[in-house]
Design an enzyme around this catalytic site. Structure first.
Site, PDB file in Angstrom:
ATOM      1  N   ASP A  67       0.835  -1.203   0.000  1.00 53.90           N
ATOM      2  CA  ASP A  67       0.000   0.000   0.000  1.00 53.90           C
ATOM      3  C   ASP A  67       0.873   1.257   0.000  1.00 53.90           C
ATOM      4  O   ASP A  67       2.095   1.182   0.195  1.00 53.90           O
ATOM      5  CB  ASP A  67      -0.957   0.000   1.209  1.00 53.90           C
ATOM      6  CG  ASP A  67      -0.276  -0.369   2.521  1.00 53.90           C
ATOM      7  OD1 ASP A  67       0.965  -0.360   2.586  1.00 53.90           O
ATOM      8  OD2 ASP A  67      -0.991  -0.665   3.487  1.00 53.90           O
ATOM      9  N   ASP A 136      -7.801  -1.980  14.158  1.00 60.59           N
ATOM     10  CA  ASP A 136      -9.193  -2.179  13.720  1.00 60.59           C
ATOM     11  C   ASP A 136      -9.334  -3.414  12.821  1.00 60.59           C
ATOM     12  O   ASP A 136     -10.393  -3.644  12.251  1.00 60.59           O
ATOM     13  CB  ASP A 136      -9.722  -0.927  12.999  1.00 60.59           C
ATOM     14  CG  ASP A 136      -8.983  -0.616  11.705  1.00 60.59           C
ATOM     15  OD1 ASP A 136      -8.062  -1.379  11.330  1.00 60.59           O
ATOM     16  OD2 ASP A 136      -9.327   0.396  11.053  1.00 60.59           O
ATOM     17  N   HIS A 138      -7.440  -4.043  10.041  1.00 62.51           N
ATOM     18  CA  HIS A 138      -7.123  -3.893   8.620  1.00 62.51           C
ATOM     19  C   HIS A 138      -5.837  -4.638   8.252  1.00 62.51           C
ATOM     20  O   HIS A 138      -4.941  -4.804   9.078  1.00 62.51           O
ATOM     21  CB  HIS A 138      -7.064  -2.420   8.189  1.00 62.51           C
ATOM     22  CG  HIS A 138      -5.923  -1.615   8.696  1.00 62.51           C
ATOM     23  ND1 HIS A 138      -6.075  -0.549   9.562  1.00 62.51           N
ATOM     24  CD2 HIS A 138      -4.593  -1.660   8.441  1.00 62.51           C
ATOM     25  CE1 HIS A 138      -4.903  -0.005   9.806  1.00 62.51           C
ATOM     26  NE2 HIS A 138      -3.975  -0.655   9.146  1.00 62.51           N
ATOM     27  N   GLU A 143      -9.699  -1.254   5.197  1.00 65.02           N
ATOM     28  CA  GLU A 143     -10.374  -0.945   6.447  1.00 65.02           C
ATOM     29  C   GLU A 143     -11.620  -1.823   6.619  1.00 65.02           C
ATOM     30  O   GLU A 143     -12.100  -2.427   5.646  1.00 65.02           O
ATOM     31  CB  GLU A 143     -10.799   0.532   6.429  1.00 65.02           C
ATOM     32  CG  GLU A 143      -9.630   1.510   6.404  1.00 65.02           C
ATOM     33  CD  GLU A 143      -8.957   1.680   7.766  1.00 65.02           C
ATOM     34  OE1 GLU A 143      -8.869   0.703   8.519  1.00 65.02           O
ATOM     35  OE2 GLU A 143      -8.515   2.809   8.060  1.00 65.02           O
TER      36      GLU A 143
HETATM   37  C1  GLP Z   1      -0.432   0.505   8.612  1.00 72.79           C
HETATM   38  C2  GLP Z   1      -0.130  -0.333   7.380  1.00 72.79           C
HETATM   39  C3  GLP Z   1      -0.433  -1.793   7.615  1.00 72.79           C
HETATM   40  C4  GLP Z   1       0.156  -2.228   8.936  1.00 72.79           C
HETATM   41  C5  GLP Z   1      -0.457  -1.452  10.052  1.00 72.79           C
HETATM   42  C6  GLP Z   1       0.002  -1.897  11.438  1.00 72.79           C
HETATM   43  O1  GLP Z   1      -1.733   0.928   8.689  1.00 72.79           O
HETATM   44  N1  GLP Z   1      -0.855   0.092   6.230  1.00 72.79           N
HETATM   45  O2  GLP Z   1       0.081  -2.561   6.539  1.00 72.79           O
HETATM   46  O3  GLP Z   1      -0.079  -3.605   9.122  1.00 72.79           O
HETATM   47  O4  GLP Z   1      -0.092  -0.092   9.849  1.00 72.79           O
HETATM   48  O5  GLP Z   1       1.220  -1.302  11.762  1.00 72.79           O
HETATM   49  P1  GLP Z   1       2.120  -1.698  12.976  1.00 72.79           P
HETATM   50  O6  GLP Z   1       2.804  -2.964  12.589  1.00 72.79           O
HETATM   51  O7  GLP Z   1       3.095  -0.558  13.122  1.00 72.79           O
HETATM   52  O8  GLP Z   1       1.236  -1.869  14.157  1.00 72.79           O
END
Ligand code: GLP
Length: 261
Positions: A67, A136, A138, A143
């Site tokens: 992404d 949440d 995702h 989302e």
């Molecule tokens: C972002 C990314 C996700 C990732 C999420 C969780 O929103 N788009 O791909 O999994 O953060 O991040 P973290 O691993 O820092 O908790």
């Protein structure tokens, strides 16, 4: 789903790096799906260490990002491309042109997602897709309420996700873009092996919903239950709310391959 519960984030890094090393050494043209966020960082640290020690090479690999934010400069420190270059690819021998991320090119409209999907297909599809999980539920930036069959497209972020990610924007939630381009859940499910990583107690509740709750678009990560080869790798705090915690530990110890069955 295979659920692997380990003692620490460092153990998570070693375990997942072992799987990636097996792919790199067994395939002539391995295709990796890379994730941003803090969860995969122990894996990236371990891969960099192994590369420096001469045990793995990414020379023949390709890599695709999940992404990207819309509305911030491509090279800016907050872009996911910059993140992955800084945390992984500039420290290994992956050729620069072998790294691709979804981008919203001017005038591309809905074609942007289509073009990215074509690039993934032309590379032969993704062998191993790394994933984190948002609080949440995702995956990528899909989302809650995202179609479980969705493809790469533009999405609007939820307030909770923008607040979670404000830490990468000097704590300023207003600086976090409202729009992103992300692989869809259907795109993610096309990868041949999915590895979702979660560490820390803040992920415990959503991990239990994703792994043990119903498959629902309200918890996008629950879509992994539909995949024939999905592995969820957790540290103890992230695994602390799983009803079948002890069974997952036992299953891992008694894995048929480990005991020669
Ligand atoms: C972002 C990314 C996700 C990732 C999420 C969780 O929103 N788009 O791909 O999994 O953060 O991040 P973290 O691993 O820092 O908790």
């Amino acid at each position: 789903m295979e659920v692997v519960i380990l003692d620490s984030p460092a153990d998570v890094g070693t375990h997942v790096a072992n799987t990636i090393e097996t792919l790199l050494t067994s395939s002539d043209a391995p295709v990796l799906g890379l994730a941003t966020g803090s969860s995969p960082l122990p894996v990236y640290h371990e891969l960099i260490a192994r590369h420096r020690a001469g045990s793995i090479s990414f020379e023949h690999a390709r890599a695709f990002l999940l992404d990207e934010y819309i509305g911030i400069e491509e090279g800016s420190p907050q872009s996911y491309r910059h993140f992955i270059e800084h945390e992984l690819t500039k420290h290994i021998d992956l050729p620069a042109e072998a790294l691709a991320g979804p981008r919203l090119l001017p005038d591309a409209g809905t074609r942007a997602g289509y073009d990215y999907e074509r690039r993934i297909r032309e590379a032969g599809g993704i062998d191993l897709q790394l994933l984190g999980i948002g609080t949440d539920g995702h995956i990528g930036f899909n989302e809650p309420s995202s179609s479980l069959a969705s493809r790469t497209r533009v999405k609007t972020l939820m307030g909770a996700t923008r607040r979670d990610n404000a830490r990468f924007f000097a704590g300023d939630v207003d600086a976090v873009p409202k729009h992103v381009i992300t692989q869809g859940i259907g795109t993610i499910l096309d990868a041949r092996h999915l590895i979702l990583i979660a560490t820390g107690a803040a992920k415990a509740e959503i991990v239990s919903l994703a792994v043990e709750g119903p498959v629902t678009s309200m918890v996008p990560a629950s879509a992994l239950q539909l995949h024939p080869h999905a592995t969820v790798v957790l540290d103890e705090p992230a695994a602390s709310q799983l009803a079948l915690h002890d069974y997952y530990r036992e299953m891992f110890e008694l894995k048929p391959e480990r005991i020669g069955l």
